[in-house]
Structures are given as C-alpha cells and as structure tokens.
Design an enzyme around this catalytic site. Structure first.
Site, PDB file in Angstrom:
ATOM      1  N   ASP A   5       1.275  -7.525  -3.536  1.00 62.16           N
ATOM      2  CA  ASP A   5      -0.111  -7.283  -3.943  1.00 62.16           C
ATOM      3  C   ASP A   5      -0.230  -7.711  -5.405  1.00 62.16           C
ATOM      4  OD1 ASP A   5      -2.725  -6.538  -3.630  1.00 62.16           O
ATOM      5  OD2 ASP A   5      -2.329  -4.429  -3.211  1.00 62.16           O
ATOM      6  N   GLU A   7      -2.707  -6.369  -8.017  1.00 67.75           N
ATOM      7  CA  GLU A   7      -3.228  -5.505  -9.089  1.00 67.75           C
ATOM      8  C   GLU A   7      -2.117  -4.923  -9.944  1.00 67.75           C
ATOM      9  OE1 GLU A   7      -4.319  -5.431  -5.972  1.00 67.75           O
ATOM     10  OE2 GLU A   7      -6.515  -5.540  -5.980  1.00 67.75           O
ATOM     11  N   HIS A  57      -2.714  -9.712  -1.118  1.00 65.23           N
ATOM     12  CA  HIS A  57      -3.879  -9.480  -1.979  1.00 65.23           C
ATOM     13  C   HIS A  57      -5.068 -10.369  -1.627  1.00 65.23           C
ATOM     14  CE1 HIS A  57      -6.382  -8.723  -5.448  1.00 65.23           C
ATOM     15  NE2 HIS A  57      -6.416 -10.019  -5.681  1.00 65.23           N
ATOM     16  N   HIS A 112      -7.509   1.596  -6.103  1.00 66.45           N
ATOM     17  CA  HIS A 112      -8.393   1.486  -4.944  1.00 66.45           C
ATOM     18  C   HIS A 112      -7.532   1.540  -3.686  1.00 66.45           C
ATOM     19  CE1 HIS A 112      -6.828  -2.592  -5.119  1.00 66.45           C
ATOM     20  NE2 HIS A 112      -7.199  -2.742  -3.859  1.00 66.45           N
TER      21      HIS A 112
HETATM   22 ZN   LIG Z   1      -3.856  -3.501  -2.862  1.00 66.75          ZN
END
Ligand SMILES: [Zn+2]
Length: 272
Positions: A5, A7, A57, A112
């Site tokens: 991912d 972030e 992602h 999130h």
């Molecule tokens: Zn994520």
C-alpha cells in the site's frame, strides 16, 4: 508475498502524494518502489526464493516495474478477487504489509479504511479493524503468518495488537493526519532490509483457521448505508451503519469489497 500500500511509504504525508497522475505521486512512487526493494532484498537475504509483490493502492499501478529488484515478481492492476491480498491463497509462506496505515476514524497519517473519508469506522467481530487487521485475519485463514508491517508509528501500534509476532518498522512519526516527521529513504531502506531479513525466521505456513466472521461498517452519511444494504446478507443496522455475517473471512472480504464499491458509487459531489 508483499502487499504494498502507499499511504505508509517513506515520506508520504498528504493526498497528492498518493493520487495517481499528480506530480507528487510521480515522486513518491519512486520512494514507494524503494521501500519495496528494501524489503525484497531483506527477504532474499533471509532465505526467500521467490517474492510476489501485490500492488494494493488505488489504481494498483504505482510501483515502477523497471526499477523492481529482479528477485521479485509483481502483480499490478485492479480487479482482483482478493484485492490487497490477491495471491495469499497461492501457497506463500509469509506476507509483508508494506506502506500500511491506520484505520478509518483513527489517528494516523492518511488514516482510512478502503474509502478515503466516507467510511468512518469498521469493526471485525466487534473489534475496530484497520485494513491491516482485516488482511491479517484473511492471511490466517490460509495459514500464512504476517512477517513484517511498515508504515507510520500509529500503523505499528495497530500491528502490535493484530500481529504481535511480526516485525514492525515505522518509517515516519505521525504528527497529524497530514503531517509526519519522516526519515530519509537511506535510513528507512536500511531498517526495512534488516527487519525483512530477520522476520524470515518466522516464514512457513501453519494450520489454516476458517471461522465465521461479522463485520460492521459506519459511513459518514445515511444514503451510503442505504445503498450498501441492497447487497444480499448486508443489513442496515442504524442510520449510518450496516453489518453482515459471513461463513469465512474470504467471503467476508468479498462482501466488504462489494459494500465499499456500492457506497463509493453512491457518493454525490460536495455533500458526499
Ligand atoms: Zn490502504
């Protein structure tokens, strides 16, 4: 296997850093690829003979294949039945959650769960669940241990609870949802490689554990819960909440994916 991912990658702190097509994203996809390569190097040093990188992602087309360590293979692109965890059922001996982040409604850089804002909380069997916790539970269903989790310090705190035996590498310290004290890639690469080498000691599949699960999802607006409740097995449980049961975590994650897709499609302009 690496579930990658963005972030929680080195240096990433705000929206443009992770939105495909932006100038900032072009910059950070290189740092993101650097994190992945650092982990591949460590896994190989620790004895891994093959590494599958699953892009997890957004468009799932972020990493630079041309710069990828040749000891790995990369699954890129969207529309995969197990999404962030596609490949977990192919006989892998361990999974790394790279670039992960804190869950919806929690403190953490770009926190999130699946949707950027519209989901305000998810619980799995009554416990607040980040993407990491959901995916770790799915991995357990295939007997695959979570070997390493990287992200900000809040991600590591979360992982300490759902994957206490995994190695945890914080590449940045959360100051707010859009600010962090970041370590340069030269430092995070070294930390990631060292942790990936060490964590290979725990590689090896265990006994698969298949159990029924219950997921609750809270949205930021009522119409999203109404929209999601058209999915068979999904019930609206409150003004902004839905819940559902599933016989396995694989089924639970497939239903969760449908719920997020339908809710995402019901989002309207400024009012959400
Ligand atoms: Zn994520």
């Amino acid at each position: 296997m690496i579930s990658a991912d963005m972030e929680g990658a080195t240096g990433v702190t705000w929206t443009d850093d992770v939105v495909p097509g932006t100038e900032q994203w072009q910059r950070f996809r290189r740092l993101f690829t650097g994190d992945v390569n650092a982990v591949i190097a460590g896994l190989a040093d620790g004895g891994a003979t093959d590494v599958l990188v699953n892009e997890a992602h957004s468009s799932q087309r972020n990493l630079l294949l041309e710069d990828l360590d040749p000891r790995a293979r990369m699954l890129t692109g969207r529309h995969k039945p197990l999404s962030m965890m596609e490949g977990i059922d192919t006989g892998v001996d361990g999974v790394v959650f790279l670039g992960y982040h804190a869950g919806a409604g929690c403190d953490g850089v770009l926190s999130h769960t699946y949707l950027p804002n519209q989901i305000t909380g998810v619980t799995l069997d009554g416990i607040p669940a980040s993407e990491g916790r959901l995916n770790a539970t799915l991995a357990a269903e295939y007997g695959v241990p979570v070997l390493l989790v990287s992200g900000d310090d809040k991600t590591c705190d979360d992982a300490a609870d759902y994957a206490p035996d995994a190695a945890h590498v914080a590449v940045k310290e959360c100051i707010s949802r859009y600010a962090a004290i970041c370590l340069p890639p030269s430092r995070t690469s070294a930390d990631l490689t060292t942790a990936a080498t060490t964590c290979m000691r725990r590689a090896g599949r265990g006994k698969p554990t298949t159990t029924p699960h219950h997921i609750d999802v809270e949205f930021d607006a009522s119409h999203l819960a109404q929209a999601a409740a058209v999915v068979p097995t999904v019930e609206q449980t409150g003004v902004r909440t839905v819940g559902f049961d599933a016989p396995t975590m694989t089924e639970a994650m497939k239903t969760f994916k449908i719920v997020t897709a339908i809710a995402d499609g019901a989002v309207q302009g400024k009012y959400g």
